[in-house]
Design an enzyme around this catalytic site. Structure first.
Site, short mmCIF file in Angstrom:
data_model
loop_
_atom_site.label_atom_id
_atom_site.label_comp_id
_atom_site.label_asym_id
_atom_site.label_seq_id
_atom_site.Cartn_x
_atom_site.Cartn_y
_atom_site.Cartn_z
N TRP A 189 -22.56 -24.31 4.79
CA TRP A 189 -22.85 -25.02 6.03
C TRP A 189 -22.08 -26.33 6.12
CZ3 TRP A 189 -26.21 -29.56 6.61
CH2 TRP A 189 -26.66 -30.08 5.40
N ASP A 190 -21.45 -26.72 5.03
CA ASP A 190 -20.64 -27.93 5.01
C ASP A 190 -19.59 -27.92 6.12
OD1 ASP A 190 -21.90 -27.43 2.58
OD2 ASP A 190 -20.33 -28.34 1.38
N GLU A 225 -32.13 -30.42 -2.07
CA GLU A 225 -32.36 -29.26 -2.94
C GLU A 225 -33.17 -29.61 -4.18
OE1 GLU A 225 -28.40 -26.77 -1.53
OE2 GLU A 225 -28.34 -27.95 -3.36
N LYS A 229 -31.78 -35.53 -3.34
CA LYS A 229 -30.39 -35.25 -3.72
C LYS A 229 -29.40 -35.77 -2.68
CE LYS A 229 -27.43 -31.32 -5.02
NZ LYS A 229 -27.31 -29.84 -5.01
N GLN A 230 -29.74 -35.60 -1.42
CA GLN A 230 -28.85 -36.00 -0.33
C GLN A 230 -29.68 -36.24 0.91
OE1 GLN A 230 -27.05 -31.91 -0.40
NE2 GLN A 230 -26.89 -32.24 1.81
#
Length: 768
Positions: A359-360, A490, A602-603
């Site tokens: 999906w990046d 994640e 994580k992000q």
């Protein structure tokens, strides 16, 4: 401790001094590519030390059988692996019978490696003392041609310094290649034929299971003091290997050179019976142009890319080097010529993540390609997903969904899901939302609505059907909920009501309905075609709307923030700043159990939603959410710092925005996550561009117009960038006192600067 051996330079990546411990890292950093193929920066000559040899062909992959402890219904049968292709760059070198090997040399001095990003070539030079005490000087240069995309070229010079020497060049092709990343140590390639003709050699191969046919080819010419030699080589041919031996006596101070041309021709683009003949045609062109002629064209091709894509920063060499490295690697990976291709997270620099599409692409890469190239390139990326719609429907059917519901894969080469971690495969369903958002983002930016009635609406309907079926009604909450998911963070698996997932699901449904209504009124022929094809009726649309209108969003009245998921406040909320540095990165130091119970992110997760849907939230709300979530964010995803940089800039926290920018732009150069030896983080590099253009430049689309709120880090004197907006090429120069706007092509353009309207014409430079 981050690595710091890369020398600061505005246009080149430079390494000085030879250190065996950083060879694999440099092989990643100095990688080269041309969109159709790429390779790690392996030495041409033999190297017996730790190395990760890798050459890759775009679109050629192998379905490596999934390796799991126990099988689950709907589990992907394979994990698609980008294939380490036959090696064509190899040139064994021996001096008086001793093989040149930097790992075993007595001494290596004056080692320098340079990746020239402005002109698109890789060079290396050094002096070495061999075990037989012969001293030599070596200079090499190589590149992968942008003009002849199946071709690469190498020039290799060797000069004996302290004695005359018998020197042998042995250029070779090696088909006996295995992947660094493999589940079962399968044989990926089948060797069909090894052949040679004059100074040319060919290895014909096909991949197992996927049956891609490839011709790997080479031709070499040797020179003494730049004058061509006509040597009859000894030929060594085996089942999967062929080499030519060019021996010559070289006097001290003379230079013996070889030029090698090689590459791949694949049946993705040609009939499999014609691969060798096409290889010969490419070699004919290479020999006609010669190394210098090809290099001249390479410089011209890269100059054309930089003319549009460059970002110029004055006053901060490391920041300048970082953004150019990111732009360079993105263009080496994907140039937009082939809608069958996409942008793998490692590009051509390594094998982690399988080299597949994530999906990046939609979330991070499309904005870069829309603004720095023709809009057709971004449209190709959208069409890539349209072409995989039937597979996305099959993926959803495997998980029990019906009626044309589409679940796009987390990882894919051909549209099939092939990720082999269950919490990602089954749960990280927010990827559907990014694909829908890219359709919206493309139209918002380009003004080209035609894609939606032609193809995009079918994708949106499949995604809306999925969200309606995936949500379930909670009688307790009297709302629709989405259970058992993994959000962008994640470090939380199998959670309920991830806010970002719920929000983007609601948005997808609403956006799909909006476009159905628009197409019904304005494109009636397309409307009838799509409704008939997909058997869509008003009752089904009402069911979607019921889910969207009654979606549940977890919220904390105490903190006045949306909760990342239902149970987030049950965690022990200890800020990252309180973690001992010895515990970082936690994904390398902690058990998975401990990570899942921690508050660490994580992000960007909730903040990813605030980035996508900024217009739907106030700046005050963004500030509350940023202050709540950023302190728990460990930024152990390459996709994290760029989003935070953009939002910190919006909040006028320029020191923080600048630090996040450095982290995203120099993630690989400085090896923040201590994993660059595995390959580069290609897709997050587009986030570096976004950090400058959307973050510091404040570029947005508002009221169908280009809008800017320019800011500049105190560390910079000025910066400039160009963008292609609806067939206008606009140059923006931002300094501490003024911002200048200039239209380089196209007619007049109305823009917004700090919410004030300005009319730009091609006849003037506008200062604000």
């Amino acid at each position: 401790m981050n690595q710091d051996y890369i020398k600061p330079d505005s246009w080149s990546i430079i390494e000085e001094g030879f250190d065996t411990h950083r060879v694999k890292s440099s092989e990643s950093i100095f990688s080269i590519g041309n969109g159709a193929m790429g390779q790690r920066a392996n030495f041409e000559e033999h190297y017996s030390g730790p190395t990760f040899q890798g050459s890759y062909i775009a679109g050629v992959y192998y379905p490596d059988k999934t390796k799991v402890g126990w099988w689950k219904n709907g589990y992907p049968e394979y994990f698609a692996k980008v294939l380490n292709a036959p090696n064509w760059i190899g040139i064994n070198v021996s001096v008086n019978g001793e093989q040149l090997d930097l790992f075993t040399c007595k001494k290596v001095d004056n080692f320098k490696r340079e990746l020239n990003m402005q002109e698109g070539w890789l060079s290396r030079s050094f002096t070495a003392t061999l075990q037989n005490n012969i001293q030599i000087e070596v200079k090499t240069k190589r590149f992968l041609s942008l003009d002849l995309e199946e071709l690469g070229a190498i020039e290799y010079h060797i000069t004996p310094i302290n004695n005359d020497a018998q020197i042998q060049f042995q250029p070779y092709l090696d088909g006996g290649i295995t992947n660094e990343d493999t589940n079962w140590d399968d044989k990926f390639w089948d060797i069909l034929k090894v052949s040679h003709e004059n100074n040319r050699a060919f290895i014909e191969t096909k991949t197992m299971k996927t049956f891609f046919y490839v011709s790997t080819f080479m031709e070499s010419k040797v020179y003494l003091n730049n004058k061509g030699l006509f040597l009859n080589p000894d030929i060594n041919s085996e089942h999967n290997y062929i080499s030519f031996d060019y021996n010559h006596h070289v006097k001290k101070g003379e230079t013996y050179s070889i030029q090698k041309f090689g590459g791949y021709v694949a049946d993705r683009n040609y009939d499999k019976t014609e691969l060798v003949s096409v290889s010969k045609q490419i070699l004919d062109k290479a020999i006609t142009l010669g190394f210098d002629g090809l290099l001249k064209k390479q410089k011209e091709a890269w100059a054309n890319i930089w003319e549009r894509a460059d970002i110029n920063i004055t006053g901060d060499v490391k920041a300048q080097q970082g953004i150019r490295f990111n732009i360079f690697q993105l263009n080496q990976t994907y140039l937009g010529k082939d809608s069958r291709l996409n942008i793998g997270p490692k590009g051509f620099t390594g094998e982690k993540y399988g080299g597949s599409t994530y999906w990046d692409t939609e979330a991070y890469c499309i904005p870069f390609y829309m603004a720095t190239k023709d809009e057709k390139v971004a449209r190709n990326l959208l069409e890539y997903r349209y072409n995989h719609l039937e597979k996305a429907i099959e993926n959803a059917e495997k998980l029990g969904f019906k009626n044309g519901a589409a679940l796009y894969p987390m990882v894919t080469m051909n549209g099939e899901e092939c990720h082999n971690e269950w919490e990602i495969t089954f749960e990280e369903i927010h990827r559907n939302g990014a694909i829908a958002f890219a359709i919206f983002n493309y139209y918002r930016y380009t003004g080209d609505y035609s894609y939606i009635p032609e193809k995009g609406l079918e994708v949106l309907i499949g995604i809306a059907r999925f969200w309606q079926q995936r949500a379930s009604f909670s009688t307790d909450k009297n709302k629709y909920v989405i259970l058992g998911v993994t959000g962008p963070n994640e470090y939380e698996n199998n959670v309920n009501n991830n806010w970002y997932t719920n929000y983007i699901a609601q948005w997808c449904i609403s956006y799909t309905i909006e476009n159905i209504e628009k197409i019904m009124l304005e494109y009636p022929a397309d409307y009838i075609r799509i409704i008939d094809k997909l058997k869509l009726d008003k009752l089904e649309i009402e069911q979607w709307k019921t889910v969207a209108d009654n979606m549940y969003f977890p919220y904390s009245e105490k903190h006045q923030v949306y909760l990342q998921q239902d149970g987030f406040l049950d965690k022990e909320l200890i800020a990252v700043s309180s973690l001992d540095k010895s515990q970082r990165p936690i994904n390398q130091k902690w058990s998975w159990d401990r990570i899942l119970r921690s508050p660490y992110i994580k992000q960007a997760d909730v903040l990813q939603g605030f980035y996508f849907f900024e217009d739907q939230f106030t700046t005050e709300s963004l500030e509350r959410h940023f202050d709540f979530y950023e302190p728990f964010t460990v930024h152990e995803s390459s996709l994290s710092p760029c989003v935070h940089s953009i939002q910190a800039a919006k909040l006028n926290r320029m020191d923080q925005a600048y630090q996040f920018y450095l982290r995203t732009s120099r993630l690989d150069l400085d090896d923040y996550n201590h994993e660059v030896h595995e390959g580069l983080h290609i897709t997050s590099m587009a986030g570096t561009w976004m950090s400058i253009v959307e973050g510091f430049g404040g570029m947005r689309i508002k009221d169908n117009k280009l809008s800017f709120t320019p800011k500049i880090p105190k560390q910079w004197e000025a910066y400039s960038f160009k963008i292609n907006f609806r067939n206008h090429i606009l140059k923006v120069d931002i300094g501490h006192k003024q911002t200048h706007f200039e239209i380089l092509s196209g007619s007049e353009l109305e823009i917004l600067v700090n919410n004030k309207s300005i009319l730009l014409t091609t006849k003037q430079l506008q200062a604000v």
